[in-house]
Design a protein around this motif. Structure first.
Motif, PDB file in Angstrom:
ATOM      1  N   ARG A   1       5.340  12.051   5.074  1.00 15.56           N
ATOM      2  CA  ARG A   1       5.714  10.976   3.838  1.00 15.56           C
ATOM      3  C   ARG A   1       5.708  11.267   2.666  1.00 15.56           C
ATOM      4  NH1 ARG A   1       4.966   5.122   3.733  1.00 15.56           N
ATOM      5  NH2 ARG A   1       4.315   4.883   5.823  1.00 15.56           N
TER       6      ARG A   1
ATOM      7  N   GLN B   1       9.207  11.001  -0.011  1.00 13.98           N
ATOM      8  CA  GLN B   1       9.469  10.443  -1.284  1.00 13.98           C
ATOM      9  C   GLN B   1       9.901  11.318  -2.502  1.00 13.98           C
ATOM     10  OE1 GLN B   1       5.936   8.455  -2.332  1.00 13.98           O
ATOM     11  NE2 GLN B   1       6.480   6.913  -0.755  1.00 13.98           N
TER      12      GLN B   1
ATOM     13  N   TRP C   1      -5.506   7.716   3.695  1.00 12.80           N
ATOM     14  CA  TRP C   1      -4.371   7.801   4.529  1.00 12.80           C
ATOM     15  C   TRP C   1      -4.687   7.822   5.927  1.00 12.80           C
ATOM     16  CZ3 TRP C   1      -5.154  10.607   0.082  1.00 12.80           C
ATOM     17  CH2 TRP C   1      -5.613  11.859   0.083  1.00 12.80           C
TER      18      TRP C   1
ATOM     19  N   ASP D   1      -0.461  -0.778   6.093  1.00  5.35           N
ATOM     20  CA  ASP D   1       0.120   0.082   5.002  1.00  5.35           C
ATOM     21  C   ASP D   1      -0.612   0.979   4.146  1.00  5.35           C
ATOM     22  OD1 ASP D   1      -1.373  -1.722   3.635  1.00  5.35           O
ATOM     23  OD2 ASP D   1       0.303  -2.422   2.418  1.00  5.35           O
TER      24      ASP D   1
ATOM     25  N   ARG E   1       1.375   3.994   3.054  1.00  2.00           N
ATOM     26  CA  ARG E   1       2.309   3.719   1.856  1.00  2.00           C
ATOM     27  C   ARG E   1       1.569   3.381   0.488  1.00  2.00           C
ATOM     28  NH1 ARG E   1       3.625  -0.383  -0.720  1.00  2.00           N
ATOM     29  NH2 ARG E   1       2.108  -1.636   0.429  1.00  2.00           N
ATOM     30  N   ARG E   2       0.485   2.918   0.529  1.00  2.00           N
ATOM     31  CA  ARG E   2      -0.305   2.456  -0.680  1.00  2.00           C
ATOM     32  C   ARG E   2      -0.711   3.788  -1.500  1.00  2.00           C
ATOM     33  NH1 ARG E   2      -4.684  -0.908  -0.628  1.00  2.00           N
ATOM     34  NH2 ARG E   2      -5.081  -0.257   1.849  1.00  2.00           N
TER      35      ARG E   2
END
Length: 447
Positions: free
Chosen positions: A156, A160, A405, A410, A413-414
């Protein structure tokens, strides 16, 4: 009293005496295992116990008819069989590394420290901007392989735009073992310095580092080492353990309730159901065997230890509200944990002097991440905030436990948003809390 009742009582008394004698021999064996630190896979303690017990039994029965001479030998035979099971390995004694992962190439880098570590690289992907500095991930443990859950989070971060590198610290996962006396928190810090130095030699420049749990301890101590800190651009310290001996001795408070005592028991095979490993790991945890003991070697212990052996430790990394939906963090084929080496590293942290005087000279911009349902002692985390003047931002993560995580809701994502915002010097998604001034109220209100 009838003759039949008398016979039953005599038999019962004899049976209890035999059981007590066998139990005494087992206890004597365990005492010798501790005294000899498990020398010779426990065979030294076993041979001494059995030899002395046989001689004593023969001496006791020397004036009896030959058939009755065998009676004192019965508990010896029972005890010998039971204790022999502690001396015989049931898994390979040479290290078995987890098989290769299908979604990322495993490289092996030989560091300047002499450690040979398994390295995973996730190049930046996605449609957003690419971040120039490499991002290095230090997982928790210590001396544990990187879980599949963590690998998904690293993917993830790469999505990004981060150029993500992760390595399994010496002895963990697919990395090579070290001699037991070489494991230490100092070696872990030196390995980090050598790893980011190698990245620099490959043209990557200074690195950002994300350290989680015991990886956060390594990172915190690296910030106090000018030669290592000079190679770091920014540092994210997530849910750190105690950074030094004085901090480790703090008996402080923890976060809001975790799932530790309410989650269903972990399923799967347990090495601790095998007498050899139940005794070895039990005595090791009690401090009655040294990490480098001769009962179970490092490689054999690594091969034997399973995820289910962690028991409620995994559940303690999740909020109580998540007790019945804790995700599977890893597979049996990928899981790797060295209990002995981990204990050795922790001992060196506990024996180390205060880090605060050196950490106060840190200038590397840092961020601290704290979970709402943290299983860590709060003061382990706030001590870093108090000692390191370069901590610019603190992010209190609501709704998550120690493993922030975790694939639920979510949460990934946070966590990624918080990390990316700091590394790119953008406004924080969450309030800067607690600040140094907030710590007394934070410790009072968030428990």
């Amino acid at each position: 009293m009838s003759p039949s009742v008398h016979r039953v009582l005599r038999f019962t008394g004899l049976l209890l005496a035999l059981i007590a004698a066998a139990a005494g021999l087992v206890a004597a064996f365990l005492a010798l295992v501790i005294a000899t630190d498990g020398a010779g896979s426990g065979f030294l303690a076993w041979s001494v116990t059995v030899t002395v017990a046989v001689l004593a039994a023969l001496w006791r029965g020397r004036r009896r008819p030959w058939r009755k001479r065998l009676v004192p030998l019965l508990p010896v035979l029972v005890a010998a069989a039971l204790t022999l099971s502690v001396c015989i390995p049931t898994v390979p004694t040479a290290r078995r590394h987890p098989p290769a992962l299908p979604f990322v190439t495993t490289e092996h880098w030989s560091l300047a420290t002499g450690s040979r570590v398994a390295v995973y690289h996730y190049p930046p992907t996605g449609d957003g901007p690419r971040h120039r500095a490499p991002l290095v991930y230090l997982n928790g443990g210590p001396v544990r392989g990187i879980s599949l859950l963590d690998h998904r989070f690293l993917q993830r971060l790469a999505g990004q735009g981060h150029d993500v590198y992760a390595y399994e610290q010496a002895g963990g996962g697919r990395s090579d073992l070290l001699p037991m006396d070489q494991y230490s928190i100092t070696r872990s810090v030196r390995d980090l310095g050598a790893f980011v130095g190698e990245l620099g030699a490959r043209g990557k420049g200074r690195a950002d580092v994300l350290g989680f749990s015991s990886g956060g301890v390594v990172l915190t101590r690296a910030l106090a080492e000018p030669a290592v800190a000079a190679r770091l651009r920014r540092a994210v310290i997530a849910e750190p353990g105690p950074m030094d001996g004085p901090t480790a001795r703090i008996a402080g408070q923890r976060g809001r309730p975790s799932a530790r005592d309410i989650a269903p028991a972990m399923t799967g095979p347990r090495s601790t159901r095998v007498p050899r490993y139940a005794i070895a790991f039990g005595l090791l945890r009690l401090g009655l065997l040294s990490p480098g003991n001769g009962l179970v070697g490092q490689a054999e212990g690594d091969n034997a230890f399973t995820a289910a052996d962690l028991g409620s430790d995994t559940a303690s990394a999740y909020c109580a509200r998540d007790a019945h939906r804790i995700p599977v963090e890893d597979t049996a084929r990928n899981f790797s944990f060295s209990a002995a080496a981990s204990l050795r590293v922790q001992e060196t942290v506990e024996d180390s002097p205060s880090l605060a005087p050196r950490l106060k000279r840190s200038r590397t911009p840092a961020m601290l991440m704290i979970a709402e349902c943290s299983s860590q002692v709060r003061q382990w985390e706030t001590t870093v905030l108090a000692a390191d003047p370069a901590v610019r931002r603190t992010q209190y993560m609501p709704g998550v436990g120690h493993h922030m995580w975790n694939g639920l809701d979510d949460n990934d994502r946070r966590a990624a948003a918080v990390i990316t915002a700091f590394l790119q010097d953008r406004p924080a998604p969450l309030p800067d809390y607690p600040t140094r001034a907030d710590v007394p109220a934070f410790l009072r209100d968030h428990k």
